[in-house]
Write a protein that holds these residues in place. Structure first.
Motif, PDB file in Angstrom:
ATOM      1  N   ALA A 120       0.290 -42.147  22.481  1.00 42.83           N
ATOM      2  CA  ALA A 120       0.241 -40.932  21.878  1.00 42.83           C
ATOM      3  C   ALA A 120       0.157 -39.681  22.596  1.00 42.83           C
ATOM      4  O   ALA A 120       0.885 -38.815  22.446  1.00 42.83           O
ATOM      5  N   ARG A 121      -0.632 -39.732  23.835  1.00 44.10           N
ATOM      6  CA  ARG A 121      -0.840 -38.644  24.487  1.00 44.10           C
ATOM      7  C   ARG A 121       0.441 -38.061  25.294  1.00 44.10           C
ATOM      8  O   ARG A 121       0.609 -37.148  25.757  1.00 44.10           O
ATOM      9  N   ARG A 122       1.521 -39.131  25.207  1.00 46.55           N
ATOM     10  CA  ARG A 122       2.901 -38.940  25.637  1.00 46.55           C
ATOM     11  C   ARG A 122       4.042 -38.633  24.808  1.00 46.55           C
ATOM     12  O   ARG A 122       5.134 -38.119  24.995  1.00 46.55           O
ATOM     13  N   SER A 123       3.683 -38.999  23.415  1.00 45.39           N
ATOM     14  CA  SER A 123       4.637 -39.211  22.538  1.00 45.39           C
ATOM     15  C   SER A 123       4.510 -38.318  21.268  1.00 45.39           C
ATOM     16  O   SER A 123       5.323 -38.326  20.332  1.00 45.39           O
ATOM     17  N   GLN A 124       3.337 -37.921  21.026  1.00 44.20           N
ATOM     18  CA  GLN A 124       2.922 -37.114  19.707  1.00 44.20           C
ATOM     19  C   GLN A 124       2.480 -35.746  20.262  1.00 44.20           C
ATOM     20  O   GLN A 124       1.534 -35.779  20.946  1.00 44.20           O
ATOM     21  N   ARG A 125       2.920 -34.633  19.520  1.00 41.80           N
ATOM     22  CA  ARG A 125       2.630 -33.375  19.675  1.00 41.80           C
ATOM     23  C   ARG A 125       1.202 -33.046  19.608  1.00 41.80           C
ATOM     24  O   ARG A 125       0.485 -32.549  20.333  1.00 41.80           O
ATOM     25  N   ASP A 126       0.499 -33.575  18.646  1.00 41.97           N
ATOM     26  CA  ASP A 126      -0.955 -33.403  18.315  1.00 41.97           C
ATOM     27  C   ASP A 126      -1.906 -34.024  19.483  1.00 41.97           C
ATOM     28  O   ASP A 126      -3.135 -33.618  19.734  1.00 41.97           O
ATOM     29  N   ALA A 127      -1.404 -34.859  20.241  1.00 38.55           N
ATOM     30  CA  ALA A 127      -2.202 -35.700  21.191  1.00 38.55           C
ATOM     31  C   ALA A 127      -1.888 -35.382  22.611  1.00 38.55           C
ATOM     32  O   ALA A 127      -2.603 -35.875  23.487  1.00 38.55           O
ATOM     33  N   TYR A 128      -0.694 -34.476  22.683  1.00 38.75           N
ATOM     34  CA  TYR A 128      -0.171 -34.170  23.894  1.00 38.75           C
ATOM     35  C   TYR A 128      -1.180 -33.239  24.485  1.00 38.75           C
ATOM     36  O   TYR A 128      -1.687 -32.490  23.746  1.00 38.75           O
ATOM     37  N   PRO A 129      -1.694 -33.453  25.748  1.00 40.69           N
ATOM     38  CA  PRO A 129      -2.452 -32.407  26.442  1.00 40.69           C
ATOM     39  C   PRO A 129      -2.155 -31.061  26.537  1.00 40.69           C
ATOM     40  O   PRO A 129      -1.034 -30.622  26.865  1.00 40.69           O
ATOM     41  N   ASP A 130      -2.786 -30.139  25.862  1.00 42.44           N
ATOM     42  CA  ASP A 130      -2.702 -28.769  25.962  1.00 42.44           C
ATOM     43  C   ASP A 130      -2.266 -28.196  26.946  1.00 42.44           C
ATOM     44  O   ASP A 130      -1.469 -27.267  26.810  1.00 42.44           O
ATOM     45  N   ALA A 131      -3.029 -28.633  28.311  1.00 45.25           N
ATOM     46  CA  ALA A 131      -2.552 -27.881  29.446  1.00 45.25           C
ATOM     47  C   ALA A 131      -1.148 -27.931  29.930  1.00 45.25           C
ATOM     48  O   ALA A 131      -0.363 -27.153  30.605  1.00 45.25           O
ATOM     49  N   PHE A 132      -0.212 -29.103  29.141  1.00 44.92           N
ATOM     50  CA  PHE A 132       1.033 -29.280  29.520  1.00 44.92           C
ATOM     51  C   PHE A 132       2.019 -28.953  28.718  1.00 44.92           C
ATOM     52  O   PHE A 132       3.465 -28.884  28.503  1.00 44.92           O
ATOM     53  N   LYS A 133       1.498 -28.383  27.383  1.00 42.63           N
ATOM     54  CA  LYS A 133       2.177 -27.888  26.229  1.00 42.63           C
ATOM     55  C   LYS A 133       2.984 -26.892  26.610  1.00 42.63           C
ATOM     56  O   LYS A 133       2.356 -25.689  27.164  1.00 42.63           O
ATOM     57  N   LEU A 134       4.235 -26.701  26.150  1.00 35.00           N
ATOM     58  CA  LEU A 134       4.773 -25.363  26.373  1.00 35.00           C
ATOM     59  C   LEU A 134       4.967 -24.554  25.194  1.00 35.00           C
ATOM     60  O   LEU A 134       5.230 -24.957  24.108  1.00 35.00           O
ATOM     61  N   THR A 135       4.857 -23.007  25.313  1.00 29.25           N
ATOM     62  CA  THR A 135       5.088 -22.250  24.269  1.00 29.25           C
ATOM     63  C   THR A 135       6.616 -21.527  24.256  1.00 29.25           C
ATOM     64  O   THR A 135       7.142 -21.762  25.177  1.00 29.25           O
ATOM     65  N   GLU A 136       6.642 -20.844  23.081  1.00 30.57           N
ATOM     66  CA  GLU A 136       7.961 -20.170  23.285  1.00 30.57           C
ATOM     67  C   GLU A 136       8.121 -19.153  24.483  1.00 30.57           C
ATOM     68  O   GLU A 136       9.024 -18.704  24.838  1.00 30.57           O
ATOM     69  N   HIS A 137       6.805 -18.386  24.705  1.00 32.36           N
ATOM     70  CA  HIS A 137       6.846 -17.371  25.748  1.00 32.36           C
ATOM     71  C   HIS A 137       7.097 -18.403  27.244  1.00 32.36           C
ATOM     72  O   HIS A 137       7.843 -17.724  28.013  1.00 32.36           O
TER      73      HIS A 137
END
Length: 82
Positions: A48-65
């Motif tokens: 899940a930490r690699r395949s699901q948005r809600d479990a993906y680490p916040d530090a590595f999530k990309l935003t629109e910005h």
């Protein structure tokens, strides 16, 4: 949300433009998916930490910005002939 639905959203950027780019040699075991927006790629059997948005680490999530201000990706240098 089912596992199939969660893997239809990019874990890294949240985009819904996901392409299946490969299938396992044994039918139905896994799919290789790639986000068409940020190019993140994962197998459907990833945890899940690699395949699901809600479990993906916040530090590595990309935003629109982040996506609008990304630096150029370095090119791969030519192979050195031996």
């Amino acid at each position: 949300m089912t596992a199939s639905e969660s893997q239809s959203v990019c874990p890294r950027c949240g985009a819904e433009t996901i392409a299946t780019i490969a299938l396992s040699p044994a039918a139905g075991v896994w799919e290789l998916r790639q986000c068409e927006r940020c190019l993140y790629t994962w197998r459907t059997t990833e945890p899940a930490r690699r395949s699901q948005r809600d479990a993906y680490p916040d530090a590595f999530k990309l935003t629109e910005h982040d996506l609008l201000h990304v630096e150029e990706i370095p090119r791969i240098p030519p192979l050195v002939e031996r």
